[in-house]
Write a protein that holds these residues in place. Sequence first.
Motif, PDB file in Angstrom:
ATOM      1  N   GLN A   8       0.719  -1.222  -0.054  1.00  0.00           N
ATOM      2  CA  GLN A   8      -0.087   0.039   0.129  1.00  0.00           C
ATOM      3  C   GLN A   8       0.848   1.191  -0.075  1.00  0.00           C
ATOM      4  OE1 GLN A   8      -2.496  -0.641   3.459  1.00  0.00           O
ATOM      5  NE2 GLN A   8      -4.092  -1.532   2.371  1.00  0.00           N
ATOM      6  N   GLY A   9       2.040   1.392   0.744  1.00  0.00           N
ATOM      7  CA  GLY A   9       2.777   2.374   0.791  1.00  0.00           C
ATOM      8  C   GLY A   9       3.597   2.576  -0.609  1.00  0.00           C
ATOM      9  N   ALA A  10       3.925   1.543  -1.427  1.00  0.00           N
ATOM     10  CA  ALA A  10       4.492   1.624  -2.524  1.00  0.00           C
ATOM     11  C   ALA A  10       3.421   2.380  -3.715  1.00  0.00           C
ATOM     12  CB  ALA A  10       5.017   0.361  -3.028  1.00  0.00           C
ATOM     13  N   ARG A  11       2.093   1.769  -3.382  1.00  0.00           N
ATOM     14  CA  ARG A  11       1.251   2.103  -4.453  1.00  0.00           C
ATOM     15  C   ARG A  11       0.778   3.571  -3.897  1.00  0.00           C
ATOM     16  NH1 ARG A  11      -4.125   2.538  -3.512  1.00  0.00           N
ATOM     17  NH2 ARG A  11      -4.371   1.111  -1.810  1.00  0.00           N
ATOM     18  N   ARG A  12       0.891   4.098  -2.664  1.00  0.00           N
ATOM     19  CA  ARG A  12       0.653   5.495  -2.612  1.00  0.00           C
ATOM     20  C   ARG A  12       1.760   6.362  -2.805  1.00  0.00           C
ATOM     21  NH1 ARG A  12       1.649   7.654   3.424  1.00  0.00           N
ATOM     22  NH2 ARG A  12       1.041   9.727   3.118  1.00  0.00           N
ATOM     23  N   ALA A  13       2.850   5.961  -2.807  1.00  0.00           N
ATOM     24  CA  ALA A  13       3.960   6.612  -3.356  1.00  0.00           C
ATOM     25  C   ALA A  13       4.087   6.833  -5.022  1.00  0.00           C
ATOM     26  CB  ALA A  13       5.352   6.003  -3.057  1.00  0.00           C
ATOM     27  N   ARG A  14       3.649   5.726  -5.719  1.00  0.00           N
ATOM     28  CA  ARG A  14       3.643   5.868  -7.156  1.00  0.00           C
ATOM     29  C   ARG A  14       2.500   6.939  -7.482  1.00  0.00           C
ATOM     30  NH1 ARG A  14       4.051   0.144  -6.626  1.00  0.00           N
ATOM     31  NH2 ARG A  14       1.883  -0.227  -7.086  1.00  0.00           N
ATOM     32  N   GLU A  15       1.417   6.769  -6.780  1.00  0.00           N
ATOM     33  CA  GLU A  15       0.220   7.623  -7.267  1.00  0.00           C
ATOM     34  C   GLU A  15       0.443   9.084  -6.816  1.00  0.00           C
ATOM     35  OE1 GLU A  15      -2.908   6.432  -4.641  1.00  0.00           O
ATOM     36  OE2 GLU A  15      -3.365   4.700  -5.790  1.00  0.00           O
ATOM     37  N   PHE A  16       1.456   9.469  -5.960  1.00  0.00           N
ATOM     38  CA  PHE A  16       1.767  10.497  -5.442  1.00  0.00           C
ATOM     39  C   PHE A  16       2.692  11.151  -6.477  1.00  0.00           C
ATOM     40  CE2 PHE A  16       4.213  14.000  -3.221  1.00  0.00           C
ATOM     41  CZ  PHE A  16       3.200  14.809  -2.881  1.00  0.00           C
ATOM     42  N   GLU A  17       3.711  10.374  -6.973  1.00  0.00           N
ATOM     43  CA  GLU A  17       4.731  10.768  -7.819  1.00  0.00           C
ATOM     44  C   GLU A  17       3.881  11.037  -9.121  1.00  0.00           C
ATOM     45  OE1 GLU A  17       7.847   7.594  -8.294  1.00  0.00           O
ATOM     46  OE2 GLU A  17       8.029   7.724  -6.209  1.00  0.00           O
ATOM     47  N   ALA A  18       3.001  10.258  -9.706  1.00  0.00           N
ATOM     48  CA  ALA A  18       2.442  10.586 -10.986  1.00  0.00           C
ATOM     49  C   ALA A  18       1.611  11.798 -10.715  1.00  0.00           C
ATOM     50  CB  ALA A  18       1.322   9.532 -11.316  1.00  0.00           C
ATOM     51  N   PHE A  19       1.290  12.227  -9.611  1.00  0.00           N
ATOM     52  CA  PHE A  19       0.483  13.610  -9.258  1.00  0.00           C
ATOM     53  C   PHE A  19       1.515  14.691  -9.607  1.00  0.00           C
ATOM     54  CE2 PHE A  19      -0.260  16.700  -6.148  1.00  0.00           C
ATOM     55  CZ  PHE A  19      -1.150  17.618  -6.724  1.00  0.00           C
ATOM     56  N   VAL A  20       2.647  14.412  -8.983  1.00  0.00           N
ATOM     57  CA  VAL A  20       3.587  15.526  -9.022  1.00  0.00           C
ATOM     58  C   VAL A  20       4.160  15.890 -10.298  1.00  0.00           C
ATOM     59  CG1 VAL A  20       5.903  16.115  -7.914  1.00  0.00           C
ATOM     60  CG2 VAL A  20       4.210  15.382  -6.395  1.00  0.00           C
ATOM     61  N   ALA A  21       4.244  14.530 -11.184  1.00  0.00           N
ATOM     62  CA  ALA A  21       4.803  14.601 -12.415  1.00  0.00           C
ATOM     63  C   ALA A  21       3.708  15.511 -13.143  1.00  0.00           C
ATOM     64  CB  ALA A  21       4.956  13.430 -12.963  1.00  0.00           C
ATOM     65  N   GLY A  22       2.637  15.306 -12.926  1.00  0.00           N
ATOM     66  CA  GLY A  22       1.611  16.199 -13.850  1.00  0.00           C
ATOM     67  C   GLY A  22       1.172  17.630 -13.522  1.00  0.00           C
ATOM     68  N   ALA A  23       1.333  17.864 -11.942  1.00  0.00           N
ATOM     69  CA  ALA A  23       0.860  19.029 -11.699  1.00  0.00           C
ATOM     70  C   ALA A  23       2.012  20.134 -11.090  1.00  0.00           C
ATOM     71  CB  ALA A  23      -0.048  18.807 -10.479  1.00  0.00           C
ATOM     72  N   ALA A  24       3.048  19.327 -10.794  1.00  0.00           N
ATOM     73  CA  ALA A  24       3.951  20.284 -10.272  1.00  0.00           C
ATOM     74  C   ALA A  24       4.402  21.611 -10.836  1.00  0.00           C
ATOM     75  CB  ALA A  24       5.531  19.407  -9.693  1.00  0.00           C
ATOM     76  N   GLY A  25       4.555  21.624 -12.344  1.00  0.00           N
ATOM     77  CA  GLY A  25       4.985  22.476 -13.176  1.00  0.00           C
ATOM     78  C   GLY A  25       3.944  23.619 -12.913  1.00  0.00           C
ATOM     79  N   ARG A  26       2.715  23.293 -13.243  1.00  0.00           N
ATOM     80  CA  ARG A  26       1.674  24.410 -13.034  1.00  0.00           C
ATOM     81  C   ARG A  26       1.634  25.109 -11.552  1.00  0.00           C
ATOM     82  NH1 ARG A  26      -3.163  25.843 -15.838  1.00  0.00           N
ATOM     83  NH2 ARG A  26      -4.706  26.780 -14.441  1.00  0.00           N
TER      84      ARG A  26
END
Length: 167
Positions: A8-26
Amino acid sequence: MRQRQASQGARRAREFEAFVAGAAGRLLHAATLLTAEAPDDNPRARRLLTLALAHTYARWHRLRGEDPYDHTRQYLATRFARAAWHQYGGLGRARPHPDSALAVLAPQERLILVLRLYEGVAEAQTAALLGLPTERVRTICDRATATLLHPPRGPAPAVVPTKVVSS
């Protein structure tokens, strides 16, 4: 049990990384607009974004259906407002980068303008987020827009007397 928690921790980290990859620039661009720093020299904006992303990550498992971008943007905005309040005794004038187009605006004006025009947050949502009446948000946004479209003039140039040569 441990294996399930690790999964679950690994899945949470992957989901968060995907969110950051898409949203961090904006989000970084929004933070840079708020702090009125230069895009290539924005340490306050980067710190603001880091704090907002850390807050979102800490609450990631509790978001359940909530938009993580909206959650992060709200934290970014309230953190900026709080910092401006504490640093400058209210949402008074900060010392933004002189080359920034938003440098002529007070922090509160920048905050409302960025939320309304750059982020597209509704007037009522902006008012609720900042604890202001909707009419006040409208007035501040209109004034900030007018200031950007028609910047205040600088002082008039000094008149230097010229010598008149008589012949």
